[in-house]
Design a protein around this motif. Structure first.
Motif, short mmCIF file in Angstrom:
data_model
loop_
_atom_site.label_atom_id
_atom_site.label_comp_id
_atom_site.label_asym_id
_atom_site.label_seq_id
_atom_site.Cartn_x
_atom_site.Cartn_y
_atom_site.Cartn_z
N CYS A 53 0.83 -1.21 0.00
CA CYS A 53 0.00 0.00 0.00
C CYS A 53 0.87 1.26 0.00
CB CYS A 53 -0.92 -0.01 1.21
SG CYS A 53 -2.04 1.40 1.26
N GLU A 55 0.16 4.24 1.17
CA GLU A 55 0.03 5.12 2.35
C GLU A 55 1.07 4.73 3.40
OE1 GLU A 55 -2.11 7.59 2.29
OE2 GLU A 55 -4.08 6.96 1.56
N CYS A 57 0.74 4.67 6.89
CA CYS A 57 0.16 4.49 8.23
C CYS A 57 1.16 3.74 9.13
CB CYS A 57 -1.13 3.70 8.13
SG CYS A 57 -2.24 4.36 6.87
N TYR A 59 1.03 2.21 11.86
CA TYR A 59 0.65 0.97 12.54
C TYR A 59 0.59 -0.22 11.59
CZ TYR A 59 -3.61 2.89 10.53
OH TYR A 59 -4.51 3.45 9.67
N CYS A 60 0.67 0.05 10.26
CA CYS A 60 0.19 -0.97 9.33
C CYS A 60 1.31 -1.82 8.71
CB CYS A 60 -0.63 -0.32 8.23
SG CYS A 60 -1.46 -1.54 7.19
N GLN A 62 0.97 -3.40 6.08
CA GLN A 62 0.77 -3.49 4.63
C GLN A 62 1.27 -2.28 3.86
OE1 GLN A 62 -2.64 -5.71 3.30
NE2 GLN A 62 -3.69 -5.09 5.17
N SER A 63 1.80 -1.29 4.59
CA SER A 63 2.33 -0.11 3.93
C SER A 63 3.66 -0.44 3.28
CB SER A 63 2.52 1.00 4.97
OG SER A 63 3.38 1.98 4.45
N ALA A 101 -5.52 -3.48 0.35
CA ALA A 101 -4.48 -2.55 0.83
C ALA A 101 -4.22 -1.50 -0.24
CB ALA A 101 -3.20 -3.32 1.15
N TRP A 102 -5.20 -0.65 -0.44
CA TRP A 102 -5.11 0.40 -1.45
C TRP A 102 -5.22 1.76 -0.80
CZ3 TRP A 102 -9.50 -1.78 -5.09
CH2 TRP A 102 -8.97 -2.83 -5.87
N ARG A 169 -1.88 11.30 3.77
CA ARG A 169 -3.25 11.80 3.56
C ARG A 169 -3.67 12.58 4.80
NH1 ARG A 169 -4.74 6.04 4.67
NH2 ARG A 169 -5.20 6.13 6.89
FE1 SF4 Z 1 -2.89 2.56 5.71
FE2 SF4 Z 1 -4.92 0.95 4.91
FE3 SF4 Z 1 -2.71 1.19 3.44
FE4 SF4 Z 1 -2.56 -0.06 5.77
S1 SF4 Z 1 -3.71 -0.73 4.01
S2 SF4 Z 1 -1.10 1.45 4.94
S3 SF4 Z 1 -4.07 1.12 6.96
S4 SF4 Z 1 -4.20 2.80 3.90
#
Ligand code: SF4
Ligand code: SAM
Ligand code: DTB
Length: 314
Positions: A53, A55, A57, A59-60, A62-63, A101-102, A169
């Motif tokens: 992804c 973004e 974030c 905590y994530c 998947q970023s 994860a977009w 964002r």
């Molecule tokens: Fe952020 Fe959602 Fe992407 Fe994880 S999947 S980085 S929470 S936007």
């Protein structure tokens, strides 16, 4: 029961900081009136598109900005997703939630597949929820026509703390997407995370924004941070389960008719703290052996928990 949308931050902070026995009592009075049967909705979660992804974030897992150890998983096709949905339904799930994860939805084959997945889940008689980042009005309308029950888009924390967690964002971007979802007539699933280093004031600020929405979001997921290795928040101490109890109880008082979902973070909680959350007004849980990229209590464990509490899965 009179629903209010004019709670001030001070009101909310006062609730969050009440002596726990008083807060629990207030929440139970509201909950017993709004949901006399203590019915708990079971929502199963599936990651359709995992990782990569754009973004950031904090905590994530998947970023693409976070070097977390992710199991590489190809994007799932419609048949595979509907197979998982059928299995979730057989284990008793009421809602099937699908994640991508977009940063935002783009038109094309993957979006067409999403629409087919929503139609398929609805045809089984389950509620369908999607979380896939930002979207435009046309996409929201298409998802509404496919029968989408709810779109999950979390505000995560209060506006002042937000840019400590995400820089790609803004809070305003999030609010705009939420408005598009609402305008299309899709239900809102919107909540946040605690345990990221935010203050009690930040938690109050988040709940104030949610409670100020008219109508309130139909579901409000309360997540305890799962500190994933490789993310900037990997070293955060586990959140005290009683803090989750406070968030759930306060959300229940502010939004009596919304589903308050005790979401990520249950694996680190004992039965007793989860029971307190049910008492405090949690009326939904994620149900199934996995969340998106991390674990969740086993289905049998959750069945036993609900039986022990004496609440009805419905
Ligand atoms: Fe952020 Fe959602 Fe992407 Fe994880 S999947 S980085 S929470 S936007
Ligand atoms: N990309 C989409 C988005 O952000 O809206 C959808 C998927 S995203 C993983 C959905 C939500 O899961 C996030 O908004 C966040 O609140 C929650 N979440 C993600 N990682 C988490 C973690 N490690 N601990 C707790 N909650 C988490
Ligand atoms: C929400 O508020 N929590 C869910 C769902 N909405 C999409 C996601 C929790 C993710 C926990 C970390 C993981 O498994 O990657």
């Amino acid at each position: 029961m009179q629903l209010r949308h004019d709670w001030s931050r001070q009101d909310v902070l006062a609730l969050l900081s009440k002596p726990l026995v008083d807060l629990l009592w207030d929440a139970q009075v509201v909950h017993r009136q709004a949901n006399p049967g203590y019915r708990v909705q079971l929502a199963s979660l599936l990651s359709v598109r995992t990782g990569g992804c754009q973004e950031d974030c904090a905590y994530c897992s998947q970023s693409m900005h976070n070097p977390a150890d992710l199991e590489v998983k190809p994007e799932m096709d419609v048949e595979a997703v509907l197979g998982q949905a059928r299995q979730a339904q057989r284990s008793g799930a009421h809602r099937f939630c699908m994640g991508w994860a977009w940063r935002e939805i783009r038109d094309g084959a993957a979006f067409d597949a999403m629409v087919a997945m929503v139609e398929g889940v609805r045809a089984m008689g389950m509620e369908a929820c999607v979380t896939a980042g930002m979207l435009n009005d046309t996409q929201a309308d298409r998802l509404a026509r496919a029968g989408l029950t709810a779109y999950n888009h979390n505000l995560d924390t209060g506006p002042e703390f937000y840019d400590r967690i995400i820089s790609t964002r803004t809070y305003e971007d999030r609010l705009e997407t939420l408005q598009r979802v609402r305008r299309a007539g899709i239900g809102l699933c919107c909540g946040g995370i605690i345990g990221m280093g935010e203050s009690l004031e930040d938690r109050a600020a988040l709940l104030t924004v949610l409670a100020g929405m008219d109508p309130h979001p139909e579901s409000v997921p309360i997540n305890g941070l799962v500190a994933v290795k490789g993310t900037p928040l990997e070293a955060r101490a586990p959140v005290d389960a009683l803090e989750l109890v406070r968030m759930v109880a306060t959300a229940r008082i502010l939004m009596p008719r919304s589903r308050v979902r005790l979401s990520a973070g249950r694996q680190g909680m004992g039965r007793d703290a989860q029971l307190l959350c049910l008492l405090a007004g949690a009326d939904s849980i994620f149900y199934g052996n996995a969340l998106l990229t991390t674990g969740n209590p086993a289905v049998e464990t959750d069945r036993a928990l609900l039986a022990l509490a004496g609440v009805t899965a419905a």
